[in-house]
Motif scaffolding. Sequence first.
Motif, PDB file in Angstrom:
ATOM      1  N   GLY A 130       0.787  -1.223   0.000  1.00 15.50           N
ATOM      2  CA  GLY A 130       0.000   0.000   0.000  1.00 15.50           C
ATOM      3  C   GLY A 130       0.819   1.273   0.000  1.00 15.50           C
ATOM      4  O   GLY A 130       0.280   2.361  -0.152  1.00 15.50           O
ATOM      5  N   LYS A 131       2.130   1.167   0.167  1.00 19.31           N
ATOM      6  CA  LYS A 131       2.969   2.364   0.167  1.00 19.31           C
ATOM      7  C   LYS A 131       3.284   2.786  -1.262  1.00 19.31           C
ATOM      8  O   LYS A 131       3.542   1.954  -2.110  1.00 19.31           O
ATOM      9  CB  LYS A 131       4.275   2.097   0.921  1.00 19.31           C
ATOM     10  CG  LYS A 131       4.086   1.784   2.397  1.00 19.31           C
ATOM     11  CD  LYS A 131       5.424   1.511   3.067  1.00 19.31           C
ATOM     12  CE  LYS A 131       5.249   1.183   4.534  1.00 19.31           C
ATOM     13  NZ  LYS A 131       6.550   0.856   5.174  1.00 19.31           N
ATOM     14  N   PRO A 132       3.266   4.093  -1.550  1.00 20.52           N
ATOM     15  CA  PRO A 132       3.552   4.546  -2.906  1.00 20.52           C
ATOM     16  C   PRO A 132       5.044   4.532  -3.190  1.00 20.52           C
ATOM     17  O   PRO A 132       5.865   4.415  -2.293  1.00 20.52           O
ATOM     18  CB  PRO A 132       3.028   5.980  -2.906  1.00 20.52           C
ATOM     19  CG  PRO A 132       3.217   6.422  -1.481  1.00 20.52           C
ATOM     20  CD  PRO A 132       2.944   5.193  -0.646  1.00 20.52           C
ATOM     21  N   GLY A 133       5.371   4.656  -4.472  1.00 24.97           N
ATOM     22  CA  GLY A 133       6.772   4.822  -4.849  1.00 24.97           C
ATOM     23  C   GLY A 133       7.183   6.276  -4.697  1.00 24.97           C
ATOM     24  O   GLY A 133       6.345   7.171  -4.676  1.00 24.97           O
ATOM     25  N   TYR A 134       8.467   6.517  -4.631  1.00 29.45           N
ATOM     26  CA  TYR A 134       8.963   7.863  -4.370  1.00 29.45           C
ATOM     27  C   TYR A 134       9.872   8.398  -5.469  1.00 29.45           C
ATOM     28  O   TYR A 134      10.407   9.479  -5.340  1.00 29.45           O
ATOM     29  CB  TYR A 134       9.714   7.885  -3.032  1.00 29.45           C
ATOM     30  CG  TYR A 134       8.824   7.497  -1.876  1.00 29.45           C
ATOM     31  CD1 TYR A 134       7.893   8.392  -1.367  1.00 29.45           C
ATOM     32  CD2 TYR A 134       8.880   6.225  -1.329  1.00 29.45           C
ATOM     33  CE1 TYR A 134       7.060   8.035  -0.320  1.00 29.45           C
ATOM     34  CE2 TYR A 134       8.043   5.853  -0.286  1.00 29.45           C
ATOM     35  CZ  TYR A 134       7.138   6.770   0.218  1.00 29.45           C
ATOM     36  OH  TYR A 134       6.312   6.402   1.231  1.00 29.45           O
ATOM     37  N   PHE A 135      10.037   7.637  -6.562  1.00 30.32           N
ATOM     38  CA  PHE A 135      10.966   8.075  -7.594  1.00 30.32           C
ATOM     39  C   PHE A 135      10.499   9.352  -8.280  1.00 30.32           C
ATOM     40  O   PHE A 135      11.300  10.087  -8.839  1.00 30.32           O
ATOM     41  CB  PHE A 135      11.176   6.969  -8.640  1.00 30.32           C
ATOM     42  CG  PHE A 135      12.324   7.231  -9.566  1.00 30.32           C
ATOM     43  CD1 PHE A 135      13.633   7.145  -9.131  1.00 30.32           C
ATOM     44  CD2 PHE A 135      12.093   7.568 -10.892  1.00 30.32           C
ATOM     45  CE1 PHE A 135      14.693   7.393  -9.985  1.00 30.32           C
ATOM     46  CE2 PHE A 135      13.141   7.808 -11.755  1.00 30.32           C
ATOM     47  CZ  PHE A 135      14.452   7.715 -11.304  1.00 30.32           C
ATOM     48  N   ALA A 136       9.195   9.646  -8.243  1.00 29.79           N
ATOM     49  CA  ALA A 136       8.684  10.853  -8.895  1.00 29.79           C
ATOM     50  C   ALA A 136       9.344  12.103  -8.341  1.00 29.79           C
ATOM     51  O   ALA A 136       9.459  13.122  -9.025  1.00 29.79           O
ATOM     52  CB  ALA A 136       7.162  10.942  -8.725  1.00 29.79           C
ATOM     53  N   GLN A 137       9.808  12.047  -7.103  1.00 29.76           N
ATOM     54  CA  GLN A 137      10.476  13.197  -6.512  1.00 29.76           C
ATOM     55  C   GLN A 137      11.819  13.484  -7.175  1.00 29.76           C
ATOM     56  O   GLN A 137      12.371  14.560  -7.019  1.00 29.76           O
ATOM     57  CB  GLN A 137      10.671  12.954  -5.016  1.00 29.76           C
ATOM     58  CG  GLN A 137       9.371  12.762  -4.249  1.00 29.76           C
ATOM     59  CD  GLN A 137       9.614  12.350  -2.810  1.00 29.76           C
ATOM     60  OE1 GLN A 137      10.738  12.307  -2.345  1.00 29.76           O
ATOM     61  NE2 GLN A 137       8.547  12.037  -2.096  1.00 29.76           N
ATOM     62  N   GLN A 138      12.358  12.505  -7.925  1.00 22.92           N
ATOM     63  CA  GLN A 138      13.668  12.658  -8.532  1.00 22.92           C
ATOM     64  C   GLN A 138      13.612  12.867 -10.039  1.00 22.92           C
ATOM     65  O   GLN A 138      14.650  12.938 -10.694  1.00 22.92           O
ATOM     66  CB  GLN A 138      14.519  11.418  -8.230  1.00 22.92           C
ATOM     67  CG  GLN A 138      14.745  11.165  -6.754  1.00 22.92           C
ATOM     68  CD  GLN A 138      15.624   9.952  -6.521  1.00 22.92           C
ATOM     69  OE1 GLN A 138      16.207   9.401  -7.440  1.00 22.92           O
ATOM     70  NE2 GLN A 138      15.710   9.534  -5.282  1.00 22.92           N
ATOM     71  N   LEU A 139      12.433  12.967 -10.627  1.00 20.53           N
ATOM     72  CA  LEU A 139      12.330  13.119 -12.078  1.00 20.53           C
ATOM     73  C   LEU A 139      12.917  14.456 -12.524  1.00 20.53           C
ATOM     74  O   LEU A 139      12.615  15.502 -11.963  1.00 20.53           O
ATOM     75  CB  LEU A 139      10.875  13.003 -12.519  1.00 20.53           C
ATOM     76  CG  LEU A 139      10.224  11.635 -12.308  1.00 20.53           C
ATOM     77  CD1 LEU A 139       8.754  11.670 -12.694  1.00 20.53           C
ATOM     78  CD2 LEU A 139      10.946  10.551 -13.087  1.00 20.53           C
ATOM     79  N   LEU A 140      13.752  14.384 -13.553  1.00 16.75           N
ATOM     80  CA  LEU A 140      14.460  15.568 -14.030  1.00 16.75           C
ATOM     81  C   LEU A 140      13.749  16.250 -15.194  1.00 16.75           C
ATOM     82  O   LEU A 140      13.803  17.474 -15.316  1.00 16.75           O
ATOM     83  CB  LEU A 140      15.879  15.186 -14.448  1.00 16.75           C
ATOM     84  CG  LEU A 140      16.741  14.543 -13.354  1.00 16.75           C
ATOM     85  CD1 LEU A 140      18.101  14.141 -13.913  1.00 16.75           C
ATOM     86  CD2 LEU A 140      16.899  15.488 -12.162  1.00 16.75           C
ATOM     87  N   VAL A 141      13.087  15.462 -16.064  1.00 22.53           N
ATOM     88  CA  VAL A 141      12.400  16.068 -17.208  1.00 22.53           C
ATOM     89  C   VAL A 141      10.950  15.616 -17.341  1.00 22.53           C
ATOM     90  O   VAL A 141      10.084  16.429 -17.693  1.00 22.53           O
ATOM     91  CB  VAL A 141      13.152  15.790 -18.531  1.00 22.53           C
ATOM     92  CG1 VAL A 141      14.445  16.595 -18.584  1.00 22.53           C
ATOM     93  CG2 VAL A 141      13.417  14.308 -18.738  1.00 22.53           C
ATOM     94  N   TYR A 142      10.669  14.339 -17.096  1.00 23.32           N
ATOM     95  CA  TYR A 142       9.313  13.838 -17.330  1.00 23.32           C
ATOM     96  C   TYR A 142       8.308  14.624 -16.481  1.00 23.32           C
ATOM     97  O   TYR A 142       8.485  14.788 -15.274  1.00 23.32           O
ATOM     98  CB  TYR A 142       9.212  12.350 -17.004  1.00 23.32           C
ATOM     99  CG  TYR A 142       7.833  11.791 -17.288  1.00 23.32           C
ATOM    100  CD1 TYR A 142       7.464  11.409 -18.567  1.00 23.32           C
ATOM    101  CD2 TYR A 142       6.889  11.691 -16.263  1.00 23.32           C
ATOM    102  CE1 TYR A 142       6.203  10.925 -18.835  1.00 23.32           C
ATOM    103  CE2 TYR A 142       5.614  11.216 -16.524  1.00 23.32           C
ATOM    104  CZ  TYR A 142       5.282  10.835 -17.809  1.00 23.32           C
ATOM    105  OH  TYR A 142       4.015  10.374 -18.062  1.00 23.32           O
TER     106      TYR A 142
END
Length: 269
Positions: free
Chosen positions: A225-237
């Motif tokens: 149920g925990k979300p991912g956190y990679f969106a915080q590191q997106l450089l262009v997308y």
Amino acid sequence: MPELPEVEVSRQGISPHLSNQQLVKVIARQRQLRWYVPDEVLAQLNQPILSVTRRAKYLLIQLPQGDIIVHLGMSGHLKVLSADTPATKHDHIDLLLSSGMALRLNDTRRFGAVLWQHKGEVHPLLASLGPEPLSDAFNPAQLTQALAKRGSAVKLVLMDNQVVVGVGNIYANEALFKAGILPTRPAKSLTSAEINALVPVVKDTLAAAIKQGGTTLKDFSQADGKPGYFAQQLLVYGRGGQPCVTCSTTLNEIRLGQRSTVFCPQCQR
């Protein structure tokens, strides 16, 4: 749509709950997903689960007689919960475990799939897939050969599952930015130096996303149920029109192969 890192995070999340368990029964409340759930899946009663592996974006639940193949489609997600938990509207498939728990597939849009692959056979959906991006089979020599005669945009070739699996839209945008390569460049125009730089960047980008728990998008959550956190590191997308993190030039956003493509006209050549 969950991309390879999100699928791998799902595999890591559910694997400890399934390994060394008996698959007691498969309940299908709705068999018409992207493809009809075959009878062989429902026939797997009291079978030991040997392991949970992944091929591209497909999860393979390995049993003695073959594999249950699970694809999350556009909106599917998996959760491990008590088998007596009441099903909600879009809870289509349950794999009941000897532990008293169940692996439940929820899929609002029903673009996911639950299929069967007999032991020793390769399902047609898996037969023509390219190498795994985090494996040694994906390397500069292999990518050089794949790009050599391709005049289409390098981003589209990088997203071709026959070239390399699992480099979806998000990670193709990110990897090409980090490698300094315009996504619209003809694939065959890349130099050896650019290909040598691109391969490890793709690997590092995907590995980092897996480590961070996947990218949080509209429909994805981990098995716990925990979300991912990679969106915080997106450089262009998702950052079209915003300043480049490297040079502050406004990032361009275009449609390429009907997908959003964001790049820096200054940093990427």
